[in-house]
Design an enzyme around this catalytic site. Structure first.
Site, mmCIF file in Angstrom:
data_model
loop_
_atom_site.group_PDB
_atom_site.id
_atom_site.type_symbol
_atom_site.label_atom_id
_atom_site.label_comp_id
_atom_site.label_asym_id
_atom_site.label_seq_id
_atom_site.Cartn_x
_atom_site.Cartn_y
_atom_site.Cartn_z
ATOM 1 C CD GLU A 1 5.262 0.285 12.726
ATOM 2 O OE1 GLU A 1 3.905 0.689 12.738
ATOM 3 O OE2 GLU A 1 6.134 1.138 13.306
ATOM 4 C CD GLU B 1 8.636 1.044 10.710
ATOM 5 O OE1 GLU B 1 7.819 1.362 9.801
ATOM 6 O OE2 GLU B 1 9.541 -0.042 10.283
ATOM 7 C CB CYS C 1 -1.987 0.635 8.303
ATOM 8 S SG CYS C 1 -0.823 1.830 8.212
ATOM 9 C CG ASN D 1 -0.423 -0.088 2.556
ATOM 10 O OD1 ASN D 1 0.657 -0.377 2.717
ATOM 11 N ND2 ASN D 1 -1.395 0.377 3.463
#
Ligand code: NAP
Length: 493
Positions: free
Chosen positions: A266, A474, A300, A167
């Site tokens: 993640e 991150e 997400c 994505n």
């Protein structure tokens, strides 16, 4: 719905043949041991774009060997030099941003304007981490008993396996590669099979920026389970950084446990977006459009459940329908497109299933809701009102352009609903009452809260989730720490 599609037109500045000629190992293009390939499809037109090599377990071992051979040299490269190389990666990404954005739009389908934003965001991880590379410091203290000093040295964790989703094909890769390289680690990247070309385009960029051979290796495989398992079982590998679904993340944590590999995860999200009666209506609508429709909902962090308080419900819903129905749907590479196709037919089928289930449970379709018959994996911008809390879409990621609205009355009720999920990645709150906003930020179980805005991602901030949305962070000053190990030296002198 009017969809402006065309047949595949590959822009002349994209050399897909070069980008699909081999696995990228040791700064060389190399054929896969299987001789097989993975077909890359343009989701806007269903045309075949390229065939990339399909790596085997033996290819993965070659990539680990390349990373291992390069590890000592890169670890010992002066931080200033690593920083300069990362800075050059940033500059080259900016120079090549239009080509990269086109490539992302082509293989992912996202609207060119979203792809341009992604490239800018992705490049920032190089700039930010070029600045972090020269700021790795240690700690020095005195043991409470007074017998010795406590010295803490931060060392690169070692060889890293990085796995990324389709994505954000550029940003999810640079969000890992940049801090890993800044920390002094060497890496093997396995991008998603749907969007490998962006990863290979970035590989040529690293080489041009002066990243030495073996420091970044890229391989594509249609067999990710065994290929990854083999790399994680290799004692030379010390780190797994994964971005993708929670289901695959769970499997990989199990695999990594066998060799006690350090993991950053993640994973998926189910973001609540909450609009209180006292919110500024236009701000809430603008923010919701970004939180819902960036990447056509394939994010997400996408607002998956929209909770709107009773007093503003009608006005907000009307405003959202107006904006969603005005969006121009079309091919990703068309500059006029505001909402591109989904990544695969399976993604469209999932959205259809979730919408049908919600409607069966009492939701009302206010716009969209019908898949077009044209070519390409399209689903229209859709608004559903009165979505019941037991609907499947309140618990699963929609990952598409469907705004699911539910009415609420009290703050306690909406907090309970927002937290009624195994996920905890992002949440959005719109209110003019600062105290209420901060109270919600404290009570909502999520790694990231957006107050009166629709975007949280920032390379200078720690991105990540709680609960089953992940482990670790991150970006920000936290990102590089995921690739460093604290070594404690007890010193008497
Ligand atoms: P996915 O199916 O989990 O795939 C992600 C990556 O894992 C791909 O490279 C995939 O390879 C690989 N993979 C699949 N099965 C594997 C296995 N058994 N062993 C090793 N690797 C394996 O997720 P996706 O559909 O690509 O991405 C969408 C998901 O990512 C959503 O859940 C979204 O929320 C999440 N996401 C999270 C973040 C975040 O920062 N938290 C950011 C973006 C996306 P193949 O492509 O070859 O199958």
């Amino acid at each position: 719905m009017n969809i402006a599609t065309t047949t595949s037109s590959i822009p002349s500045n994209l050399d897909l043949a070069t980008l699909s000629q081999g696995l990228f190992i040791d700064n060389k293009w190399s054929p896969s041991g299987s001789g097989n390939s993975i077909t890359v499809i343009d989701p806007s037109t269903e045309a075949v774009l390229a065939h990339v090599p399909d790596a085997t377990v033996a290819d993965a071992a070659r990539a680990v060997s390349a990373a291992s051979n390069a590890a000592g040299g890169w670890r010992d490269t002066a931080p200033r030099m690593r920083s300069e190389i990362l800075r050059r990666c940033y500059e080259l990404m900016i120079e090549r941003s239009e080509m990269l954005a086109m490539l992302i739009s082509l293989e992912n389908g996202k609207a060119l304007r979203d792809a341009r934003s992604e490239v800018a965001y992705a490049a920032e991880f190089f700039r930010w981490n070029s600045e972090e590379a020269v700021r790795i410091s240690g700690e020095f203290g005195i043991a409470p008993g007074g017998a010795n000093r406590i010295v803490v040295d931060y060392q690169p964790i070692g060889i890293c396996v990085l796995i990324t989703p389709w994505n954000f094909p550029a940003a999810m890769a640079t969000r890992k590669i940049a801090p890993a390289l800044a920390a002094g680690c060497t890496v093997i990247l396995k991008p998603a099979s749907e969007t490998p070309l962006t990863a290979y385009a970035l590989a040529t960029l690293y080489e041009d920026a002066g990243v030495p051979a073996g420091v970044v290796n890229v391989l594509t495989t249609s067999n990710p389970g065994p290929v990854t398992a083999a790399m994680l079982a290799d004692p030379r590998v010390r780190k797994l950084s994964f971005t993708g679904s929670t289901a695959v993340g769970r499997q990989l944590l199990g695999e990594a446990a066998k060799s006690v590999i350090n993991c950053s995860m993640e994973l998926g999200g189910n973001a609540p977006l909450i609009v209180f009666d006292d919110a500024q209506l236009q701000t809430a609508l603008d923010g919701t459009m970004i939180a819902k429709m960036r990447n056509a909902g394939e994010a997400c962090t996408a607002a998956n459940r929209i909770y709107v308080q009773a007093g503003i419900y009608e006005a907000f819903t009307r405003g959202l329908v107006e904006r969603m129905s005005a969006l121009k749907v079309g091919n990703g590479v068309d500059p006029a497109t505001e909402c591109g196709p989904m990544i695969t037919p399976a993604a469209v089928e999932k959205i259809e299933r979730l919408v049908a289930d919600a409607v069966k449970g009492g939701a009302r379709v206010l716009c969209g809701g019908i898949k077009p018959s044209s070519k390409g994996f399209f689903y229209p911008p859709t608004v559903l009102a009165d979505v019941p809390s037991q609907a499947a879409m309140a618990h699963e990621e929609i990952f598409g352009p469907v705004a699911a609205i539910t009415k609420f009355t009290t703050e306690d009720e909406v907090v309970a609903n927002a937290n009624n999920t195994e996920y905890g990645l992002a949440a959005y709150v719109f209110t003019s009452d600062l105290a209420r906003g901060l109270r919600m930020a404290r009570q909502i179980e999520a790694g990231m809260i957006a107050l009166n805005r629709g975007l949280v991602s920032d390379p200078a901030a720690p991105f990540g989730g709680v609960k089953q949305s992940g482990l670790g962070r991150e970006g920000g000053q936290h990102g590089i720490l995921e690739f460093l190990e604290a070594k404690y030296i007890a010193a008497t002198f």
